[in-house]
Write a protein that holds these residues in place. Structure first.
Motif, short mmCIF file in Angstrom:
data_model
loop_
_atom_site.label_atom_id
_atom_site.label_comp_id
_atom_site.label_asym_id
_atom_site.label_seq_id
_atom_site.Cartn_x
_atom_site.Cartn_y
_atom_site.Cartn_z
N VAL A 1 86.96 4.58 26.98
CA VAL A 1 87.67 5.80 26.59
C VAL A 1 86.64 6.87 26.28
CG1 VAL A 1 89.21 6.84 24.87
CG2 VAL A 1 89.62 4.49 25.64
N PHE A 2 86.90 8.10 26.76
CA PHE A 2 85.97 9.20 26.56
C PHE A 2 86.57 10.24 25.62
CE2 PHE A 2 84.94 7.52 30.79
CZ PHE A 2 83.62 7.20 30.59
N GLU A 3 85.71 10.88 24.85
CA GLU A 3 86.14 11.93 23.95
C GLU A 3 85.16 13.10 24.05
OE1 GLU A 3 86.20 9.95 20.21
OE2 GLU A 3 84.03 10.09 19.90
N PRO A 4 85.57 14.31 23.61
CA PRO A 4 84.70 15.47 23.74
C PRO A 4 83.38 15.30 22.99
CG PRO A 4 86.94 16.14 23.24
CD PRO A 4 86.89 14.65 23.05
N GLY A 5 82.34 15.85 23.58
CA GLY A 5 81.04 15.88 22.92
C GLY A 5 80.86 17.17 22.14
N ARG A 6 79.61 17.59 22.01
CA ARG A 6 79.31 18.67 21.08
C ARG A 6 79.64 20.05 21.61
NH1 ARG A 6 73.74 20.55 21.86
NH2 ARG A 6 72.95 19.71 23.82
N ILE A 7 79.67 20.24 22.94
CA ILE A 7 79.84 21.60 23.46
C ILE A 7 80.34 21.56 24.90
CG2 ILE A 7 77.49 21.81 24.36
CD1 ILE A 7 77.44 24.68 23.31
N MET A 8 81.02 22.61 25.30
CA MET A 8 81.41 22.78 26.70
C MET A 8 81.61 24.26 26.96
SD MET A 8 85.37 21.38 26.57
CE MET A 8 84.90 19.89 25.68
N GLY A 9 81.52 24.66 28.23
CA GLY A 9 81.69 26.07 28.53
C GLY A 9 81.37 26.39 29.97
N LYS A 10 81.44 27.67 30.29
CA LYS A 10 81.10 28.19 31.61
C LYS A 10 80.26 29.44 31.40
CE LYS A 10 83.25 29.94 35.88
NZ LYS A 10 84.55 30.18 36.57
N ALA A 11 79.17 29.57 32.14
CA ALA A 11 78.28 30.71 31.88
C ALA A 11 77.50 31.09 33.13
CB ALA A 11 77.29 30.36 30.76
N ARG A 12 77.25 32.39 33.24
CA ARG A 12 76.24 32.88 34.18
C ARG A 12 74.96 33.07 33.37
NH1 ARG A 12 75.32 38.42 37.61
NH2 ARG A 12 74.00 37.46 39.22
N CYS A 13 73.94 32.33 33.74
CA CYS A 13 72.73 32.30 32.93
C CYS A 13 72.01 33.65 32.95
CB CYS A 13 71.80 31.19 33.43
SG CYS A 13 72.56 29.56 33.34
N GLU A 14 71.48 34.00 31.81
CA GLU A 14 70.82 35.30 31.64
C GLU A 14 69.51 35.34 32.43
OE1 GLU A 14 73.48 34.26 28.36
OE2 GLU A 14 71.75 33.24 29.28
N PRO A 15 69.04 36.54 32.80
CA PRO A 15 67.71 36.65 33.43
C PRO A 15 66.65 36.06 32.50
CG PRO A 15 68.92 38.72 33.64
CD PRO A 15 69.74 37.84 32.72
N HIS B 1 80.06 18.38 27.57
CA HIS B 1 79.49 17.20 26.93
C HIS B 1 80.62 16.24 26.55
CE1 HIS B 1 75.26 18.69 26.09
NE2 HIS B 1 75.86 19.74 26.62
N PHE B 2 80.37 14.95 26.72
CA PHE B 2 81.36 13.95 26.35
C PHE B 2 80.64 12.67 25.91
CE2 PHE B 2 80.42 13.36 30.80
CZ PHE B 2 80.46 11.99 31.03
N ARG B 3 81.40 11.80 25.29
CA ARG B 3 80.81 10.53 24.83
C ARG B 3 81.86 9.43 24.92
NH1 ARG B 3 80.90 13.86 20.10
NH2 ARG B 3 82.75 13.43 18.82
N LYS B 4 81.39 8.21 24.90
CA LYS B 4 82.30 7.07 24.87
C LYS B 4 82.84 6.91 23.46
CE LYS B 4 79.25 4.20 26.45
NZ LYS B 4 78.64 2.92 26.89
N ALA B 5 84.14 6.70 23.36
CA ALA B 5 84.77 6.53 22.05
C ALA B 5 84.64 5.08 21.60
CB ALA B 5 86.24 6.91 22.11
N VAL B 6 84.50 4.88 20.28
CA VAL B 6 84.54 3.54 19.71
C VAL B 6 85.99 3.10 19.68
CG1 VAL B 6 84.07 2.14 17.68
CG2 VAL B 6 82.45 3.92 18.37
N GLU B 7 86.28 1.95 20.28
CA GLU B 7 87.67 1.57 20.51
C GLU B 7 88.26 0.64 19.46
OE1 GLU B 7 87.37 0.14 24.58
OE2 GLU B 7 88.44 1.94 25.17
N ASP B 8 87.43 -0.06 18.70
CA ASP B 8 88.01 -0.98 17.73
C ASP B 8 87.15 -1.03 16.49
OD1 ASP B 8 85.81 -2.73 18.23
OD2 ASP B 8 86.88 -3.62 19.91
N ALA B 9 87.63 -1.74 15.49
CA ALA B 9 86.94 -1.78 14.21
C ALA B 9 85.56 -2.43 14.31
CB ALA B 9 87.80 -2.54 13.19
N GLY B 10 85.37 -3.25 15.32
CA GLY B 10 84.07 -3.90 15.48
C GLY B 10 83.02 -3.00 16.08
N GLY B 11 83.42 -1.78 16.45
CA GLY B 11 82.45 -0.83 16.99
C GLY B 11 82.16 -1.01 18.46
#
Length: 290
Positions: free
Chosen positions: A22-36, A99-109
């Motif tokens: 199972v995946f959950e959101p990470g720290r950041i996401m977005g769309k950008a045109r990178c600056e010079p 960014h995304f990460r794997k979610a911890v699915e049960d009490a055992g981690g």
């Protein structure tokens, strides 16, 4: 089973490569045109990151391995990766990242396992991939009801797109992808009622191949010949009309292009194991549409 590509081992996946994770959101996401003058340097990635390039060029170095950046490629970065990115000064980058990460699915981690795609993959269906990435950005601003579930499913769809693109990156895979697209377009025409022999010829002509060759592609990708596939769709339409409309059987046969009621009834019984009238009797009563 593994194969070596650009210094990376590409894992041949199981039939269900993402089951149990199972995946959950990470720290950041977005769309950008990178600056010079923009560049990007990360000592150690904290999570996973889809980094999809829409425009521009440059280079990315991951753990000492250098990769070209070009429109249509997607980098799947992993926790702990050391990243250095430089864009071409005259060809600025436009990227979607999540960014995304794997979610911890049960009490055992315990969290499910998955094999990430290669760090750089050229995406074959760019429009679909970009739409899925855009959906992740939309989920960021949505109320929490079911957004977590949709985020997980969307990340898995993106991963599946990357797995497919990996396999289709070789010449044989590219040919298979082209053939599958021919079959997809032809099957779409068939679903809209193009079942007659002339329609099959037209579908093959539109694809730029002979009807015989298109039939061979259908057999390879669907397990059925072109005519068998078309006949199956026509029979499925007949079953739907029998179950959900009050059209007389004779009218259904005529509408679907059968020469007479006898021919239709004979083929229908061979396909469904019962006569059209018998199938209708066993089906729920049709509900009129408003």
């Amino acid at each position: 089973m593994e194969s070596e590509t650009n210094g990376e081992k590409a894992v041949v996946l199981d039939v269900r490569p993402l089951s149990g994770v199972v995946f959950e959101p990470g720290r950041i996401m977005g769309k950008a045109r990178c600056e010079p003058g923009w560049s990007w340097h990360v000592h150690a990635m904290p999570d996973y990151d889809f980094w999809h390039v829409l425009a521009g060029t440059g280079s990315m170095t991951v753990n000492g391995s250098r990769y070209p950046i070009a429109p249509g490629c997607c980098f799947t970065l992993r926790p702990g990766d050391r990243i250095d990115v430089e864009q071409h000064p005259d060809d600025r980058l436009t990227v979607i990242y999540c960014h995304f990460r794997k979610a911890v699915e049960d009490a055992g981690g315990e969290a499910g396992r998955f094999s990430p795609p290669r760090r750089r993959v050229e995406v074959h269906d760019g429009a679909r991939f970009e739409a899925l990435m855009g959906r992740l950005l939309e989920l960021r601003d949505m109320p929490p009801l079911w957004s977590e579930v949709e985020f997980d499913y969307t990340v898995k769809l993106l991963l599946l797109e990357l797995y497919r693109s990996e396999r289709e990156s070789h010449p044989a895979g590219r040919a298979s992808a082209r053939h599958r697209e021919l079959v997809r377009r032809a099957s779409d025409s068939l679903r809209q009622g193009a079942w007659a022999e002339a329609d099959l010829e037209a579908a093959a002509a539109e694809a730029g191949v002979s009807q015989r060759y298109l039939s061979q592609l259908f057999k390879r990708h669907t397990g059925r010949t072109l005519k068998s596939y078309a006949a199956g769709l026509r029979m499925e339409r007949a079953r739907l009309l029998l179950a959900e409309s009050d059209m007389p059987v004779t009218q259904i046969a005529e509408t679907l292009g059968y020469a007479d009621l006898y021919s239709f009834s004979k083929l229908f019984k061979a396909y469904s194991g019962t006569s059209p009238s018998g199938y209708r009797k066993r089906s729920p009563a049709a509900t009129p549409l408003d």
